[in-house]
Motif scaffolding. Structure first.
Motif, mmCIF file in Angstrom:
data_model
loop_
_atom_site.group_PDB
_atom_site.id
_atom_site.type_symbol
_atom_site.label_atom_id
_atom_site.label_comp_id
_atom_site.label_asym_id
_atom_site.label_seq_id
_atom_site.Cartn_x
_atom_site.Cartn_y
_atom_site.Cartn_z
ATOM 1 N N GLY A 1 0.797 -1.214 0.000
ATOM 2 C CA GLY A 1 0.000 0.000 0.000
ATOM 3 C C GLY A 1 0.830 1.263 0.000
ATOM 4 O O GLY A 1 0.390 2.321 -0.458
ATOM 5 N N GLN A 2 2.070 1.161 0.508
ATOM 6 C CA GLN A 2 2.943 2.338 0.588
ATOM 7 C C GLN A 2 3.760 2.559 -0.684
ATOM 8 O O GLN A 2 4.483 3.539 -0.801
ATOM 9 C CB GLN A 2 3.880 2.186 1.793
ATOM 10 N N LEU A 3 3.654 1.644 -1.651
ATOM 11 C CA LEU A 3 4.426 1.771 -2.890
ATOM 12 C C LEU A 3 3.993 2.987 -3.691
ATOM 13 O O LEU A 3 2.800 3.262 -3.835
ATOM 14 C CB LEU A 3 4.255 0.517 -3.750
ATOM 15 N N LYS A 4 4.974 3.694 -4.239
ATOM 16 C CA LYS A 4 4.680 4.796 -5.144
ATOM 17 C C LYS A 4 4.208 4.231 -6.486
ATOM 18 O O LYS A 4 4.628 3.141 -6.893
ATOM 19 C CB LYS A 4 5.924 5.660 -5.362
ATOM 20 N N THR A 5 3.347 4.959 -7.164
ATOM 21 C CA THR A 5 2.771 4.473 -8.424
ATOM 22 C C THR A 5 3.650 4.795 -9.630
ATOM 23 O O THR A 5 3.202 4.663 -10.780
ATOM 24 C CB THR A 5 1.366 5.075 -8.631
ATOM 25 N N ASP A 6 4.894 5.167 -9.387
ATOM 26 C CA ASP A 6 5.816 5.442 -10.492
ATOM 27 C C ASP A 6 5.926 4.218 -11.403
ATOM 28 O O ASP A 6 5.968 3.086 -10.927
ATOM 29 C CB ASP A 6 7.224 5.767 -9.949
ATOM 30 N N GLY A 7 6.003 4.457 -12.693
ATOM 31 C CA GLY A 7 6.233 3.359 -13.624
ATOM 32 C C GLY A 7 4.982 2.745 -14.206
ATOM 33 O O GLY A 7 5.068 1.815 -15.015
ATOM 34 N N LEU A 8 3.824 3.251 -13.836
ATOM 35 C CA LEU A 8 2.584 2.661 -14.336
ATOM 36 C C LEU A 8 2.138 3.248 -15.679
ATOM 37 O O LEU A 8 1.165 2.782 -16.265
ATOM 38 C CB LEU A 8 1.472 2.797 -13.291
ATOM 39 N N GLN A 9 2.873 4.247 -16.161
ATOM 40 C CA GLN A 9 2.560 4.803 -17.475
ATOM 41 C C GLN A 9 2.699 3.728 -18.559
ATOM 42 O O GLN A 9 1.882 3.643 -19.483
ATOM 43 C CB GLN A 9 3.506 5.970 -17.795
ATOM 44 N N ASP A 10 3.710 2.876 -18.424
ATOM 45 C CA ASP A 10 3.923 1.814 -19.422
ATOM 46 C C ASP A 10 2.752 0.834 -19.445
ATOM 47 O O ASP A 10 2.328 0.372 -20.512
ATOM 48 C CB ASP A 10 5.227 1.061 -19.127
ATOM 49 N N VAL A 11 2.236 0.496 -18.257
ATOM 50 C CA VAL A 11 1.088 -0.410 -18.180
ATOM 51 C C VAL A 11 -0.131 0.255 -18.815
ATOM 52 O O VAL A 11 -0.875 -0.383 -19.571
ATOM 53 C CB VAL A 11 0.788 -0.802 -16.718
ATOM 54 N N PHE A 12 -0.313 1.533 -18.517
ATOM 55 C CA PHE A 12 -1.445 2.265 -19.100
ATOM 56 C C PHE A 12 -1.360 2.286 -20.626
ATOM 57 O O PHE A 12 -2.360 2.062 -21.324
ATOM 58 C CB PHE A 12 -1.490 3.704 -18.569
ATOM 59 N N ASP A 13 -0.171 2.518 -21.145
ATOM 60 C CA ASP A 13 -0.005 2.582 -22.607
ATOM 61 C C ASP A 13 -0.352 1.234 -23.243
ATOM 62 O O ASP A 13 -1.046 1.186 -24.278
ATOM 63 C CB ASP A 13 1.430 2.972 -22.957
ATOM 64 N N ALA A 14 0.127 0.145 -22.642
ATOM 65 C CA ALA A 14 -0.158 -1.191 -23.187
ATOM 66 C C ALA A 14 -1.652 -1.496 -23.123
ATOM 67 O O ALA A 14 -2.236 -2.042 -24.071
ATOM 68 C CB ALA A 14 0.638 -2.242 -22.416
ATOM 69 N N PHE A 15 -2.268 -1.133 -22.005
ATOM 70 C CA PHE A 15 -3.712 -1.346 -21.812
ATOM 71 C C PHE A 15 -4.501 -0.533 -22.820
ATOM 72 O O PHE A 15 -5.424 -1.028 -23.477
ATOM 73 C CB PHE A 15 -4.063 -0.957 -20.375
ATOM 74 N N SER A 16 -4.125 0.712 -22.974
ATOM 75 C CA SER A 16 -4.819 1.624 -23.881
ATOM 76 C C SER A 16 -4.744 1.129 -25.324
ATOM 77 O O SER A 16 -5.741 1.130 -26.057
ATOM 78 C CB SER A 16 -4.198 3.020 -23.765
ATOM 79 N N ASN A 17 -3.571 0.653 -25.724
ATOM 80 C CA ASN A 17 -3.385 0.169 -27.099
ATOM 81 C C ASN A 17 -4.194 -1.094 -27.374
ATOM 82 O O ASN A 17 -4.630 -1.327 -28.510
ATOM 83 C CB ASN A 17 -1.900 -0.098 -27.369
ATOM 84 N N ALA A 18 -4.393 -1.909 -26.328
ATOM 85 C CA ALA A 18 -5.100 -3.187 -26.502
ATOM 86 C C ALA A 18 -6.615 -3.033 -26.510
ATOM 87 O O ALA A 18 -7.329 -3.937 -26.928
ATOM 88 C CB ALA A 18 -4.687 -4.160 -25.391
ATOM 89 N N MET A 19 -7.103 -1.881 -26.050
ATOM 90 C CA MET A 19 -8.541 -1.735 -25.819
ATOM 91 C C MET A 19 -9.356 -1.210 -26.993
ATOM 92 O O MET A 19 -10.546 -1.434 -27.075
ATOM 93 C CB MET A 19 -8.763 -0.794 -24.624
ATOM 94 N N GLY A 20 -8.732 -0.457 -27.859
ATOM 95 C CA GLY A 20 -9.518 0.186 -28.900
ATOM 96 C C GLY A 20 -10.028 1.545 -28.439
ATOM 97 O O GLY A 20 -9.543 2.111 -27.458
ATOM 98 N N SER A 21 -11.035 2.058 -29.132
ATOM 99 C CA SER A 21 -11.474 3.434 -28.837
ATOM 100 C C SER A 21 -12.990 3.567 -28.749
ATOM 101 O O SER A 21 -13.545 4.613 -29.066
ATOM 102 C CB SER A 21 -10.936 4.381 -29.914
ATOM 103 N N THR A 22 -13.667 2.510 -28.310
ATOM 104 C CA THR A 22 -15.107 2.616 -28.109
ATOM 105 C C THR A 22 -15.385 3.529 -26.914
ATOM 106 O O THR A 22 -14.477 3.861 -26.132
ATOM 107 C CB THR A 22 -15.718 1.228 -27.842
ATOM 108 N N LYS A 23 -16.634 3.874 -26.736
ATOM 109 C CA LYS A 23 -17.024 4.726 -25.607
ATOM 110 C C LYS A 23 -16.643 4.070 -24.275
ATOM 111 O O LYS A 23 -16.087 4.725 -23.378
ATOM 112 C CB LYS A 23 -18.536 4.982 -25.655
ATOM 113 N N ASN A 24 -16.930 2.788 -24.142
ATOM 114 C CA ASN A 24 -16.608 2.095 -22.894
ATOM 115 C C ASN A 24 -15.110 1.964 -22.693
ATOM 116 O O ASN A 24 -14.611 2.030 -21.564
ATOM 117 C CB ASN A 24 -17.266 0.710 -22.871
ATOM 118 N N ALA A 25 -14.372 1.784 -23.787
ATOM 119 C CA ALA A 25 -12.914 1.709 -23.694
ATOM 120 C C ALA A 25 -12.346 3.031 -23.193
ATOM 121 O O ALA A 25 -11.438 3.058 -22.349
ATOM 122 C CB ALA A 25 -12.312 1.347 -25.053
#
Length: 534
Positions: A167-191
């Motif tokens: 719980g005390q971990l800093k969220t640094d480094g999660l931009q890469d996960v977000f980018d991979a997730f975003s690329n895999a999802m497409g661009s629908t309204k729910n995405a």
């Protein structure tokens, strides 16, 4: 949305211990307090009400006010937090790790079960208030268990070095996960909604605790869910006397060890879910969470040179209770000390270790909560259900192991009778006559008759298997299609809810997902839920 149910024991995915608990097996009744029925909550309310001090409510309220200081809170959640100060208010709790983007799908089912039970209790006992609680496991230190989630068959993982309480971990480094997730999802309204949710939670909050609180509040805030972080100095002050009993008197170790032994004597099949330690607390400070070990007259840490005498450790607990972190054995007790709680809702593994704890609670004079198995769900899309209908596959058959699933279906659709049971029955009748002849003539002949019977039955089994194999080849296309749909719904030959992330259902159902689950799940019916989405 169509809803169907299946008994948990018919799924093949729940342990004998949990199935026996649900069947209220007599030999297990000493390991729990009250079975989860609406009527049994009357006694639980009375017991907890008589054993929960008003001063604990005030401390809980003040801590929650601090924890929610930077969180936009719904009117219903604010109301629930205020109600916790009142002696007529009780909680229903579920707990979960801080899995990245909620982790497996059952995170949602746990919380919806909790919310729905509070609604049922309010209807049954209108004079009381019931607050749904999500306990964040902020002090866990197993980062590898929580640093990923699955999306469309891919593992999206947060790669970094980590130690101490997650719980005390800093969220640094999660931009890469977000980018991979975003690329895999497409661009629908729910995405796009999911992208905003992930970004707001993990890229705009400093720690994993803050990110998880934001995410859970965004998903469930309107229902009045209250999120509790046990890593709190003021709440841990209430834990002090119980921590001392554990560390210096080893009460938890003694009582849980007895329960483990007693459970094993009921059935060898139960196994041990969690073994207690002589000391069930970690020392939590400066990015470390180390086990405390008694070593003669001193106390040390498992991987550190730090040590205390008994008096020094007593003083450390009194002065810095926030530095003492309960393990899997001690955490349930801590939870029940700081919350006016009636019921814990968890998965099969969680309930298995809770069943080891009752005598420890009794010895420490803390009421033991009702234990309720969370709702489990198989969600089937309209497209998937269409495939099942076309192949005439009952949903219950999907829960079979794959070879049994295929064999059963091939037998059903084959134009040849592959079941040689009638022939085996005829064979048994013939050998019955031979056994009678042997007994009247020479008893030593019985062994030869038995050997011949086994040989001929084995021959029939082999013929049956060869015929089945031939039919599988002949019906190969059907086998491929049915295994594909089973693999979709049971990825990795495991329950869907243990693998998929909620985002896959959200892409299809959007903002209707959680309201649909709230409408569908019935926590006290104690059955596996099958939802066919519209």
């Amino acid at each position: 949305m169509d809803i169907d149910c299946l008994p948990f024991k018919n799924t093949g995915y729940f342990s004998e211990l949990i199935c026996d608990y649900l069947d209220q097996k007599e030999e297990l009744q000493s390991f729990y307090n009250r079975f989860p029925t609406l009527e049994n909550f009357k006694g639980q309310i009375e017991e907890k009400g008589n054993n929960f001090p008003d001063e604990n409510r005030e401390i809980l309220y003040n801590s929650l006010q601090n924890q929610y200081a930077n969180t936009k809170t719904s009117k219903k959640t604010q109301e629930h937090i205020k109600q916790l100060k009142e002696p007529i208010t009780f909680t229903i709790v579920t707990g979960h790790q801080l899995n990245l983007f909620t982790g497996p799908l059952y995170f949602l089912y746990k919380i919806v079960s909790t919310i729905n039970l509070t609604t049922q209790l309010k209807k049954k006992y209108p004079k009381f208030n019931f607050v749904p609680i999500y306990w964040m496991a902020t002090e866990d230190h197993d980062f590898d268990e929580i640093n990923y989630f699955n999306f469309k068959g891919k593992k999206l993982q947060w790669n970094r070095e980590a130690s101490g309480a997650v719980g005390q971990l800093k969220t640094d480094g999660l931009q890469d996960v977000f980018d991979a997730f975003s690329n895999a999802m497409g661009s629908t309204k729910n995405a796009e909604t999911l992208k905003r949710l992930f970004k707001s939670a993990y890229l705009e909050h400093e720690t994993l605790t803050e990110a998880t609180r934001f995410l859970a509040n965004e998903l469930f805030g309107e229902t009045g869910l209250v999120i509790v972080d046990g890593d709190d100095r003021h709440l841990k002050r209430l834990m002090i006397p119980y921590a001392k009993q554990d560390i210096f008197e080893q009460i938890s170790f003694q009582k849980v060890s007895e329960s483990v032994e007693n459970l094993a004597s009921v059935s060898d099949a139960y196994g041990i879910q969690v073994n207690p330690r002589e000391i069930n607390y970690f020392y939590l400070i400066d990015g470390i969470r180390e086990r405390i070990i008694a070593s003669g007259d001193t106390f040390t840490l498992a991987d550190s040179e730090k040590s205390w005498t008994k008096n020094e450790l007593l003083k450390e607990i009194d002065d810095f209770p926030e530095r003492f972190s309960p393990n899997v054995i001690a955490r349930p007790l801590y939870q029940e000390v700081i919350l006016p709680n009636l019921c814990y809702i968890g998965g099969g593994g969680e309930l298995a270790y809770w069943l080891e704890l009752k005598t420890m609670f009794e010895t420490m004079k803390v009421p033991f909560p009702v234990l309720l198995l969370r709702n489990s769900v198989l969600a089937i899309t309209k497209k998937q259900h269409g495939k099942l209908d076309k192949m005439n596959i009952p949903v219950a058959d999907l829960f079979l192991k794959q070879h049994s699933f295929i064999n059963k279906k091939i037998r059903n659709i084959s134009n040849i009778d592959i079941d040689f049971s009638p022939q085996k029955q005829v064979l048994e009748e013939h050998f019955k006559a031979l056994y009678e002849v042997a007994e009247r003539t020479d008893a030593s002949f019985l062994g030869a008759v038995k050997a011949q019977e086994i040989k001929q039955k084995k021959g029939l089994d082999n013929l049956e298997k060869r015929l089945l194999k031939a039919q599988k080849r002949k019906l190969k296309d059907h086998v491929v299609r049915m295994t594909e749909i089973q693999n979709e719904l049971f990825p990795g030959q495991s329950l869907q809810e243990r693998n998929l992330n909620f985002s896959e259902l959200y892409l299809e159902l959007g903002e209707d997902l959680i309201p649909s689950l709230i409408k569908a799940l019935k926590p006290l019916e104690l059955e596996f839920t099958i939802i066919k989405t519209a």
